[in-house]
Write a protein that holds these residues in place. Structure first.
Motif, mmCIF file in Angstrom:
data_model
loop_
_atom_site.group_PDB
_atom_site.id
_atom_site.type_symbol
_atom_site.label_atom_id
_atom_site.label_comp_id
_atom_site.label_asym_id
_atom_site.label_seq_id
_atom_site.Cartn_x
_atom_site.Cartn_y
_atom_site.Cartn_z
ATOM 1 N N VAL A 21 -7.540 -10.815 3.592
ATOM 2 C CA VAL A 21 -8.647 -10.075 4.201
ATOM 3 C C VAL A 21 -8.290 -8.613 4.510
ATOM 4 N N LEU A 22 -7.015 -8.358 4.826
ATOM 5 C CA LEU A 22 -6.598 -6.991 5.143
ATOM 6 C C LEU A 22 -5.192 -6.757 4.570
ATOM 7 N N CYS A 23 -4.737 -5.508 4.705
ATOM 8 C CA CYS A 23 -3.340 -5.226 4.343
ATOM 9 C C CYS A 23 -2.758 -4.251 5.360
ATOM 10 N N SER A 24 -1.448 -4.027 5.261
ATOM 11 C CA SER A 24 -0.783 -3.161 6.253
ATOM 12 C C SER A 24 -1.323 -1.730 6.203
ATOM 13 N N ASN A 25 -1.799 -1.298 5.049
ATOM 14 C CA ASN A 25 -2.317 0.075 4.937
ATOM 15 C C ASN A 25 -3.724 0.229 5.517
ATOM 16 N N CYS A 26 -4.335 -0.871 5.944
ATOM 17 C CA CYS A 26 -5.665 -0.784 6.572
ATOM 18 C C CYS A 26 -5.593 -0.123 7.959
ATOM 19 N N PHE A 27 -4.387 -0.103 8.564
ATOM 20 C CA PHE A 27 -4.282 0.324 9.965
ATOM 21 C C PHE A 27 -3.852 1.780 10.099
ATOM 22 N N THR B 297 -5.372 -5.647 -5.154
ATOM 23 C CA THR B 297 -6.072 -4.567 -4.454
ATOM 24 C C THR B 297 -6.664 -5.109 -3.150
ATOM 25 N N CYS B 298 -6.438 -4.389 -2.051
ATOM 26 C CA CYS B 298 -6.982 -4.816 -0.759
ATOM 27 C C CYS B 298 -8.498 -4.628 -0.782
ATOM 28 N N SER B 299 -9.232 -5.669 -0.434
ATOM 29 C CA SER B 299 -10.695 -5.598 -0.498
ATOM 30 C C SER B 299 -11.262 -4.712 0.613
ATOM 31 N N ASN B 300 -10.439 -4.428 1.628
ATOM 32 C CA ASN B 300 -10.919 -3.562 2.711
ATOM 33 C C ASN B 300 -10.638 -2.085 2.438
ATOM 34 N N CYS B 301 -9.372 -1.745 2.112
ATOM 35 C CA CYS B 301 -9.029 -0.313 1.971
ATOM 36 C C CYS B 301 -8.696 0.089 0.544
ATOM 37 N N GLY B 302 -8.592 -0.892 -0.347
ATOM 38 C CA GLY B 302 -8.343 -0.564 -1.758
ATOM 39 C C GLY B 302 -6.887 -0.315 -2.106
HETATM 40 ZN ZN LIG Z 1 -5.908 -2.625 3.240
#
Ligand SMILES: [Zn+2]
Length: 353
Positions: free
Chosen positions: A5-11, A30-35
């Motif tokens: 659902v998320l990744c470390s780069n989302c924050f 690819t992170c679906s939230n931040c790409g």
């Molecule tokens: Zn992310």
């Protein structure tokens, strides 16, 4: 990847990013939230783990006895903690992703040391009653001839001299947790890492370690044991009192010294007690609870909770001089590498306990 659902780069908050990297899954999808493709990927469960580490463990506040987190979160409440500008977006993202709210936690009073036997131990007039309970309720264990343990010395005058590894002379006793004036105690551990911590060493110290064994089976009171008594609450628990006592700092030493003197008078050679550094050694969170119930009181978690305690040895008197303990070997000890486990928490949003 399914379930991500998320990744470390989302924050945005660097602490959240680094901790997400530590606990996340290395995966180039690819992170679906931040790409991002390089961030460590988080499932909803891992986002929950991250939130717990950062907001609950990361806001844990120690008191004289015990500790409690300042923030908690669950699915029933909406967020009502104030946030710092750099993680405002992060907290919204976590809320939205796993459907939780963060709130200030009013701890149950036992978590901050309101435990009856612990209160009684702090009162000189009632201390002896609780010490008598400790003497009867804690198990006896033997340190056997075949077992060995370690004792570290920094800057000994003559490193190969066995006497250097005995307890300090009587006139120097009364500084640490269990020794008292004219009541010397030899401290040691079967865990060499804990020995190093307990000696408060630095890389500049000239260090030596003695490997020691008893010359006969030694009778010890085991204060590192987890006492199982499901009939009592945390407020009445002797187990919780002793557990908190040994995780407390110097202000608790007059109590632990009185316990040691009483154990000695009852014919024991020493005690096994939980190392103050147990939690750092095992990387575990102190005083874990679920819905305000201590994990130490949950039978299914006894083994897990017991494993968080590293036992130390305290032998009364001067065991080498008294020929109760023999030096099997002495080595020079060199600290070659130190690595810290790191957690993060928020700042600027916290009330005082
Ligand atoms: Zn992310």
């Amino acid at each position: 990847m399914i379930g991500i659902v998320l990744c470390s780069n989302c924050f945005h908050d660097q602490g959240l990013r680094l901790d997400a990297e530590q606990i996340g899954i290395v995966d180039s999808s690819t992170c679906s939230n931040c790409g991002s493709i390089t961030g460590s990927k988080l499932s909803a469960d891992l986002v929950g783990t991250l939130a717990h580490r950062f907001f609950v463990w990361g806001t844990l506040q120690r008191c004289d006895y015990g500790a409690a987190p300042l923030v908690q979160f669950n699915q029933h409440q909406s967020t009502c903690i104030s946030t710092s500008p750099w993680f405002d977006e992060d907290i919204r993202l976590i809320e939205k992703t796993i459907g939780v709210g963060f709130f200030y936690y009013g701890p149950r009073q036992w978590m901050v040391g309101e435990v009856e036997p612990l209160r009684a131990l702090q009162e000189p007039s009632s201390r002896i009653l609780i010490i008598n309970r400790i003497l009867t309720e804690y198990p006896t264990t033997l340190l056997r001839v075949a077992q060995s343990f370690y004792r570290i010395r920094k800057d000994p005058k003559i490193p190969e001299n066995f006497g250097e590894y005995d307890s300090p002379p009587s006139e120097l006793a009364g500084v640490w947790r269990l020794d008292a004036p004219n009541f010397p105690v030899m401290y040691g551990s079967q865990d060499l890492q804990v020995c190093v911590h307990e000696c408060r060493v630095t890389a500049e110290d000239d260090l030596y370690v003695a490997t020691l064994s008893p010359t006969r089976d030694l009778k010890l009171l085991d204060l590192s044991a987890l006492l199982q008594d499901e009939r009592t609450t945390e407020f009445e628990s002797l187990d919780m009192a002793v557990h908190m006592l040994f995780l407390a700092g110097r202000h608790s030493y007059d109590i632990t010294r009185d316990i040691a003197l009483a154990v000695h008078s009852s014919g024991y050679d020493g005690v096994v007690y939980p190392s103050y550094f147990s939690l750092l050694r095992t990387g575990s969170m102190p005083f874990e609870t679920t819905y305000g119930i201590s994990h130490r009181r949950v039978p299914q978690l006894h083994e897990y909770e017991q494993a968080k305690t590293i036992p130390n040895l305290a032998l009364f008197g001067r065991p080498i001089e008294e020929c109760k303990v023999q030096v099997r070997c002495i080595n020079k000890l060199i600290l070659s590498h130190v690595q810290y486990g790191i957690l993060f928490g928020p700042v600027g949003c916290l009330p005082k306990l």
